[in-house]
Design a protein around this motif. Structure first.
Motif, PDB file in Angstrom:
ATOM      1  N   VAL A 109      -0.952  58.773  47.953  1.00  0.00           N
ATOM      2  CA  VAL A 109      -1.395  57.828  48.608  1.00  0.00           C
ATOM      3  C   VAL A 109      -0.947  56.316  49.069  1.00  0.00           C
ATOM      4  O   VAL A 109      -0.113  55.795  49.002  1.00  0.00           O
ATOM      5  N   LYS A 110      -2.460  56.139  47.625  1.00  0.00           N
ATOM      6  CA  LYS A 110      -2.458  54.698  48.028  1.00  0.00           C
ATOM      7  C   LYS A 110      -1.385  54.075  47.035  1.00  0.00           C
ATOM      8  O   LYS A 110      -0.988  52.826  47.433  1.00  0.00           O
ATOM      9  N   TYR A 111      -0.662  54.866  45.805  1.00  0.00           N
ATOM     10  CA  TYR A 111       0.387  54.524  45.441  1.00  0.00           C
ATOM     11  C   TYR A 111       1.424  54.611  46.425  1.00  0.00           C
ATOM     12  O   TYR A 111       2.179  52.631  46.067  1.00  0.00           O
ATOM     13  N   MET A 112       1.907  55.056  47.305  1.00  0.00           N
ATOM     14  CA  MET A 112       2.832  54.411  47.931  1.00  0.00           C
ATOM     15  C   MET A 112       2.582  54.364  48.447  1.00  0.00           C
ATOM     16  O   MET A 112       3.338  52.785  49.535  1.00  0.00           O
ATOM     17  N   LEU A 113       1.485  53.495  49.527  1.00  0.00           N
ATOM     18  CA  LEU A 113       1.017  52.366  50.751  1.00  0.00           C
ATOM     19  C   LEU A 113       1.132  51.074  49.926  1.00  0.00           C
ATOM     20  O   LEU A 113       1.467  50.399  51.265  1.00  0.00           O
ATOM     21  N   ALA A 114       0.311  50.924  48.730  1.00  0.00           N
ATOM     22  CA  ALA A 114      -0.468  50.100  48.584  1.00  0.00           C
ATOM     23  C   ALA A 114       0.000  49.325  47.097  1.00  0.00           C
ATOM     24  O   ALA A 114       0.598  48.949  46.422  1.00  0.00           O
ATOM     25  N   THR A 115       0.067  49.709  45.944  1.00  0.00           N
ATOM     26  CA  THR A 115      -0.085  49.376  44.548  1.00  0.00           C
ATOM     27  C   THR A 115       1.723  50.119  44.294  1.00  0.00           C
ATOM     28  O   THR A 115       1.951  49.027  43.435  1.00  0.00           O
ATOM     29  N   GLY A 116       2.456  50.704  45.091  1.00  0.00           N
ATOM     30  CA  GLY A 116       3.947  51.144  44.013  1.00  0.00           C
ATOM     31  C   GLY A 116       4.255  50.567  45.475  1.00  0.00           C
ATOM     32  O   GLY A 116       6.048  51.404  45.507  1.00  0.00           O
ATOM     33  N   PHE A 117       3.843  49.571  46.316  1.00  0.00           N
ATOM     34  CA  PHE A 117       4.573  49.631  47.591  1.00  0.00           C
ATOM     35  C   PHE A 117       6.087  49.169  47.736  1.00  0.00           C
ATOM     36  O   PHE A 117       6.787  50.017  48.555  1.00  0.00           O
ATOM     37  N   ASP A 118       6.262  48.008  46.709  1.00  0.00           N
ATOM     38  CA  ASP A 118       7.824  47.593  46.636  1.00  0.00           C
ATOM     39  C   ASP A 118       8.463  49.330  46.241  1.00  0.00           C
ATOM     40  O   ASP A 118       9.634  48.527  46.546  1.00  0.00           O
ATOM     41  N   ALA A 119       8.112  50.584  46.244  1.00  0.00           N
ATOM     42  CA  ALA A 119       9.051  51.106  45.800  1.00  0.00           C
ATOM     43  C   ALA A 119       9.653  52.114  46.476  1.00  0.00           C
ATOM     44  O   ALA A 119      10.484  53.177  46.262  1.00  0.00           O
TER      45      ALA A 119
END
Length: 520
Positions: A109-119
């Motif tokens: 969830v953190k990756y989708m919403l924050a650290t990997g937001f642009d993907a």
């Protein structure tokens, strides 16, 4: 001759397919294999199907199971059970040949919403359906347009815009006047939706729909309320009522009419506001009005209307749903209600109207709101579509610790409902309503608690929403002893947000000077 022609056509088609496949392998396939090798990805656990694995279902069994669960008002529980049955926090399944993933892993969830937001994207179909009546605003825009929307709207939610509680008191007073004092059962849910609509429209437009004013609503306001609710809830649509779930995929002429009615109502108010005030008048206005702030930022009518409607959706439905779910749970736990009443007496008093600062200092009330949002998240499930080939940090391999390859165009649903109820994060009592957990030293769920989303798209209006919820709850508990009149199990009613299908049925008895004499 004809046979020869057909043979040539068949050979040509096969050659084209082989060439296309060869080209795909040499470009996309090779790129994905390289990414998988670099990241060390492994396949995700497959969702457990009730159909034997040797029978190809193309995901139809998953779709049928979901529709059955929706009909039974147990869709959220069903998805949670899918994770439990598979013994994994991230699952893969096939829907008509396409791979789809769902996760309750906070790192994903953190990756989708924050650290990997642009993907990640919201998804074309979702944007198309929501923009039909909301227009292109902060909840439907992406990329540069979304950044522009957010930069334009952020100043509208600064502290000075939400700290004035006089607007809240005006409408909460009307709400309270409609509550019975004779111990009969009342369903608060529809009244709460009217209350939050009245507050939101006055905050945004400078004039309220006055849904709570019985017998005095204008035809324009009544038409807007009907149209807005119709657009927000697919289960109100005429095709659904006639054809059931099949109707959700059929054209809806009434939906188009209502979408236009919503836009026309907003346009009329914008035009009247522009005609009635000069820019200097708006600048010197003593009362904060969201529309006036927007008019100082842009003169584009379509942009203004779209942003107003986007915020109205968030300001009305989410807040009403949170209040309804909270007031469903609160009277079921008399000890919690008693503790809250004591905190209100300490910080505010028996009858005084609470100030913004007093509300922010009430830790137990905040814990109650957190616990309600945890057990009954307003948006219990959401999703993102991969813009380009990427990975999820966890969920692959036998132990679920390896990354997962997510090809471009793949949907990943993150299930907030089950994420908020994970026993390994919230303890063995994760399914119980216990606000005290939020006051325990060291309790920090991090990305396992996302009531207002997170990352760059975190809700910019959460301070206003929480202030409104706290204000309503304080005034209710100050004025009434509240008893639950619904002993049934909470069941979901899904639309854009999620509320209890049985409403919020309570018994009320007026307190005398805020004391205990109002006990039922």
């Amino acid at each position: 001759m004809a046979l020869f022609s057909y043979t040539n056509i068949a050979v040509l088609l096969i050659s084209l397919l082989v060439a296309r496949r060869t080209y795909w392998e040499a470009t996309t396939g090779q790129r994905r294999r390289r990414l998988a090798s670099q990241k060390g990805t492994l396949p995700a656990t497959q969702r457990v199907s009730r159909v034997p694995s040797y029978i190809p279902t193309f995901g139809i069994d998953a779709v049928v199971d979901n529709f059955r669960a929706i009909k039974a008002k147990r869709f959220l529980e069903k998805w949670q059970q899918d994770f439990i049955d598979a013994g994994a926090h991230t699952l893969a399944f096939n829907v008509f040949g396409a791979s789809v993933y769902m996760t309750e892993d906070p790192e994903n969830v953190k990756y989708m919403l924050a650290t990997g937001f642009d993907a990640w994207s919201l998804g074309k179909e979702r944007i198309k359906s929501m923009s039909a009546f909301l227009g292109m605003g902060i909840f439907t825009n992406e990329g540069k347009a979304w950044k522009h929307s957010r930069e334009m709207l952020r100043p509208c939610f600064e502290k000075h815009a939400v700290a004035d509680v006089s607007l809240l008191e005006k409408h909460v007073s009307r709400f309270v006047q409609l509550l019975p004092e004779d111990d009969r059962t009342i369903d608060l849910q529809p009244l709460l939706h009217e209350l939050t609509l009245d507050i939101a429209t006055e905050f945004l437009f400078g004039r309220s729909t006055d849904s709570l004013v019985r017998g005095e609503k204008s035809k324009d306001a009544e038409g807007f309320v009907h149209a807005f609710e119709y657009c927000c809830d697919p289960f109100l649509s005429k095709p659904y009522k006639k054809w059931g779930y099949v109707g959700l995929f059929l054209p809806d002429a009434e939906g188009k009419r209502c979408a236009q009615a919503v836009k026309d109502f907003a346009d009329k108010i914008i035009d009247e506001e522009i005609a009635s005030k000069s820019a200097e008048d708006r600048k010197n206005n003593n009362r904060y009005i969201f529309l006036d702030e927007l008019l100082s930022a842009t003169q584009d009518r379509t942009v203004i209307r779209s942003e107003l409607l986007n915020i109205l959706l968030a300001g009305r439905d989410t807040t009403a749903s949170l209040l309804s779910n909270l007031l469903f749970e609160l009277p079921r736990h008399p000890e919690v209600l008693s503790h809250l009443h004591a905190e209100i007496l300490e910080h505010v008093g028996a009858t005084s109207t609470p100030t913004y600062e007093q509300l922010k200092n009430m830790k137990y009330l905040k814990a109650i709101i957190n616990e309600s949002q945890r057990l009954h998240p307003i948006v219990p499930s959401n999703s993102r579509e991969a813009i380009y080939d990427t990975t999820l940090p966890r969920g692959g391999g036998p132990d679920g610790t390896a990354p997962i390859l997510i090809p471009a165009g793949t949907f990943v649903a993150y299930h907030v409902y089950s994420l908020h109820r994970r026993p390994d994060i919230y303890g063995p009592d994760a399914a119980e309503f216990r606000p005290e957990r939020w006051l325990e030293p060291g309790f920090r769920p991090g990305w396992a608690f996302i009531p207002f989303s997170g990352g760059p798209r975190v809700c910019i209006g959460q301070n206003f929403a929480l202030t409104e919820v706290m204000y309503v709850v304080v005034r209710m508990v100050q004025g009434y002893a509240i008893e639950s009149r619904d002993k049934g199990v909470w069941r979901e009613r899904m639309s854009i947000t999620c509320v209890g299908d049985g409403g919020c049925k309570v018994g009320l008895k007026r307190r005398i000077d805020g004391g205990e004499s109002g006990k039922l």
